[in-house]
Design a protein around this motif. Structure first.
Motif, PDB file in Angstrom:
ATOM      1  N   SER B  16       0.753  -1.037  -0.058  1.00 33.66           N
ATOM      2  CA  SER B  16      -0.039   0.240  -0.208  1.00 33.66           C
ATOM      3  C   SER B  16       0.925   1.177  -0.111  1.00 33.66           C
ATOM      4  CB  SER B  16      -1.004   0.045   1.313  1.00 33.66           C
ATOM      5  OG  SER B  16      -0.045  -0.012   2.492  1.00 33.66           O
ATOM      6  N   PRO B  17       0.300   2.296  -0.569  1.00 36.81           N
ATOM      7  CA  PRO B  17       1.318   3.626  -0.626  1.00 36.81           C
ATOM      8  C   PRO B  17       1.446   4.059   0.607  1.00 36.81           C
ATOM      9  CG  PRO B  17      -1.097   3.955  -1.295  1.00 36.81           C
ATOM     10  CD  PRO B  17      -0.778   2.438  -1.421  1.00 36.81           C
ATOM     11  N   VAL B  18       0.616   3.971   1.621  1.00 37.67           N
ATOM     12  CA  VAL B  18       1.006   4.512   2.958  1.00 37.67           C
ATOM     13  C   VAL B  18       1.358   3.198   3.744  1.00 37.67           C
ATOM     14  CG1 VAL B  18       0.146   5.908   5.005  1.00 37.67           C
ATOM     15  CG2 VAL B  18      -0.740   6.395   2.691  1.00 37.67           C
ATOM     16  N   ASP B  19       2.539   3.210   4.222  1.00 37.08           N
ATOM     17  CA  ASP B  19       2.818   1.995   5.088  1.00 37.08           C
ATOM     18  C   ASP B  19       2.651   2.060   6.402  1.00 37.08           C
ATOM     19  OD1 ASP B  19       4.167  -0.128   5.664  1.00 37.08           O
ATOM     20  OD2 ASP B  19       6.189   0.463   5.666  1.00 37.08           O
ATOM     21  N   LEU B  20       1.084   1.520   6.695  1.00 37.26           N
ATOM     22  CA  LEU B  20       0.745   1.542   8.278  1.00 37.26           C
ATOM     23  C   LEU B  20       1.662   0.591   9.063  1.00 37.26           C
ATOM     24  CD1 LEU B  20      -2.941   1.622   7.287  1.00 37.26           C
ATOM     25  CD2 LEU B  20      -1.480   3.414   8.622  1.00 37.26           C
ATOM     26  N   GLY B  21       2.346  -0.457   8.214  1.00 34.10           N
ATOM     27  CA  GLY B  21       3.063  -1.232   9.158  1.00 34.10           C
ATOM     28  C   GLY B  21       3.968  -0.672   9.922  1.00 34.10           C
TER      29      GLY B  21
END
Lengths: 274, 339
Positions: B16-21
């Protein structure tokens, strides 16, 4: 002079200073403010130690900043002075702890700031303490009447044409200066014992206001020097010894007050029955 | 403290474009998950209890309790290591709650009395710990805690103590509110204020005990005081205070843990997570404060009528709810109907 003589001198000067300023703190109910300020000098000391400056200087600058923040917060509605002190106090500790944790290899250890070390106090520290003591004595001699008036009747003071802001600034300055100079000797957490203890005892024992300051100074001296002696005999931390002695004096004063009240009540009852 | 090997194998990077990890991965490590649970439990409990600390201006008493628990921690720790922390702190906390309730009711000079109790009990702790051999590191551990070293059994203890604190307040909820908003009316309605005050102070003491093990003795106060102060800046509705306080404390706790984790993994910086959490919490407070001041300014400019009659004197910080007479009447009526 050996280090122990220096320590005794510092303890005596601090005791006297705390007696004077403590009386003002107690009469004006600024105890929580003072506690917040003592805690807030902690990060100032750490920053100064990191930059290689005098610890007193760092603590002084930081306490001025925090007094400003407290004044701003206490004027916002739905916040008030208690919240202001709480926020500033925790901010001071968290910042100090964070800076300290970031610099593990710092030469000065954390307990130096928190509980102080009166045995390593320098002649410079003593000179500064003496200077603040002279300043406090001058303030009481020349502005004692105004201090009393504004403490007991703030509205009357304002209506009589005095400027409450000026006297507030003098009081804030005195408290901050006392807190800062007591940090190297008794540390940020225990300074409040030496500031509040003697004044509370004096207030319990003396009903007359003009005797409060001399008595508080006496108790301050006894706590400072006696505490140092206690710490030497029992080999415990000097700051802890001083704070405990101040608190022991409060206990004795409370007991004295109780006994006096009990006697007064009994003699009053006896009078009624007779 | 952490090695990168704990992390890397089980976590392929997301597409995903925003790395929530970045925000969630750290908590796949057991001790990080425990730290997060601890912080969330403390956030919920102190959000609920903190409302009454704020409404009744008990910040200084709370600070007194924090310091008074310290000798209990020390005695417990000296007697039997980390297992002794909880029993020692519990005894000291309950004793201090009773002592401070009495001291604060003595009217004249009560804040000085609190200061003496605070400093006296703290110095007892210092004197005891200063007789230990490696006392500086022990002192640091006790004062600043270690949220990352919370053991499973400690976590259970924290949850139990926190739940008891919340239950104490929830059971006496109506009385606490009545006393906080209308002390005179509460007394007139025949309620004795002493038991209510003791219950609240005991709840605060329990929370201090629970928090001391994780955040350290000195940083607990931040969780008790600051989140509710943020909530009061944001809303006027009483019932929204606790939820907002909980959300802000939880947010700060989570961000603080994530930040300290990544600082340690990626840059090798050892930032104490407890103090990072508090610093973030106070940053949230600063943002809320500035926003509040800005909104007030815009409002007064629009109204163009200075409301000087409600000006604070500075000497006596007045509760906003007290000034809002209609709100107070409404609450009093509701209490009378309910009681």
């Amino acid at each position: 002079m050996g280090f122990f003589e220096l320590a005794i001198l510092e303890a005596a000067l601090l005791g006297a200073l705390s007696g004077i300023v403590g009386t003002i703190v107690v009469l004006r109910r600024r105890a929580f403010f003072t506690v917040a300020l003592t805690h807030a000098t902690f990060p100032g000391g750490v920053i100064a130690a990191l930059l290689g400056l005098n610890i007193l200087l760092g603590a002084a600058v930081f306490s001025i900043v925090l007094v400003g923040i407290m004044l701003v917060i206490s004027r916002v509605d739905r916040q008030g002075s208690q919240v202001a002190s709480g926020v500033v106090l925790t901010f001071g500790f968290a910042l100090g702890a964070l800076l300290q944790s970031l610099n593990r290899d710092m030469s000065v250890q954390v307990d130096t700031f928190l509980i102080g070390n009166i045995l390593t106090v320098s002649p410079g520290d003593i000179a500064v303490t003496a200077g603040v003591l002279v300043l406090a004595v001058l303030c009481v001699l020349f502005a004692g009447k105004q201090l009393l008036f504004s403490s007991f009747d703030p509205q009357g003071y304002r209506l009589a044409g005095f400027r409450p802001v000026a006297i507030d600034l003098v009081v804030l300055g005195l408290i901050a200066a006392t807190v800062v100079v007591s940090m190297p000797a008794v540390g940020s957490i225990l300074a409040i014992a030496l500031i509040a203890g003697p004044a509370v005892s004096a207030r319990l024992i003396m009903r007359r206001i003009e005797w409060m300051i001399p008595l508080a100074v006496l108790f301050g001296l006894v706590s400072g020097v006696g505490g140092l002696w206690v710490s030497r005999v029992f080999s415990v931390a000097a700051g802890g010894g001083i704070a405990l002695t101040a608190c022991a004096i409060v206990m004795l004063a409370v007991a004295y007050d109780r006994v006096r009240q009990y006697r007064a009540e009994r003699s009053a009852n006896g009078g009624r029955e007779a | 403290m952490w090695t990168a090997t704990i992390l890397s194998p089980s976590h392929p990077s997301t597409d995903s474009p925003v790395d929530l990890g970045f925000f969630f991965d750290p908590f796949s490590v057991p001790f990080m998950a425990r730290a997060l649970t601890t912080v969330l439990v403390l956030a919920v409990a102190s959000g609920i209890v903190g409302v009454f600390i704020n409404l009744r201006n008990l910040e200084f008493i709370s600070d007194g309790l924090v310091h008074a628990v310290f000798p209990g921690l020390v005695v417990g720790f000296v007697a039997s290591g980390t297992d002794g922390l909880l029993p020692g702190a519990l005894v000291a906390g309950v004793l201090a709650a009773l002592l401070l309730t009495v001291a604060s009711r003595r009217g004249v000079g009560s804040d000085a009395a609190i200061a003496v109790v605070l400093a006296g009990s703290f110095s007892i702790g210092i004197v005891i710990v200063s007789r230990e051999t490696n006392y500086v590191s022990q002192l640091e551990q006790l004062l600043f805690g270690g949220v990352l070293t919370v053991t499973p059994s400690q976590l259970t203890q924290i949850i139990i103590v926190g739940v008891v604190a919340v239950v104490l307040v929830v059971i006496t909820w109506r009385r606490q509110l009545f006393l906080a908003l209308d002390p005179v009316g509460s007394r007139a309605a025949g309620y004795r204020s002493l038991p209510t005050e003791i219950v609240l102070n005991c709840a605060i003491a329990l929370l201090v005990v629970a928090g001391s093990q994780a955040l350290g003795n000195l940083l607990v106060l931040a969780l008790l005081v600051v989140p509710v102060a943020i909530a009061r800046l944001l809303v006027r509705r009483l019932m929204l205070l606790a939820p907002l306080a909980i959300i802000s404390a939880a947010l700060a706790g989570w961000l603080g843990l994530v930040t300290s984790f990544h600082a340690s993994i990626s840059y090798g910086i050892t930032a104490s997570p407890g103090s990072l959490i508090v610093i973030i919490l106070i940053t949230l407070y600063a943002v809320a404060l500035l926003g509040h001041l800005l909104v007030e300014r815009i409002r007064t400019a629009r109204r163009a009528v200075p409301h000087t009659c409600f000006e604070h004197t500075g000497q006596h910080p007045v509760l906003d709810l007290d000034q809002d007479v209609s709100a107070r009447r409404r609450w009093s009526a509701r209490f009378r109907r309910a009681v």
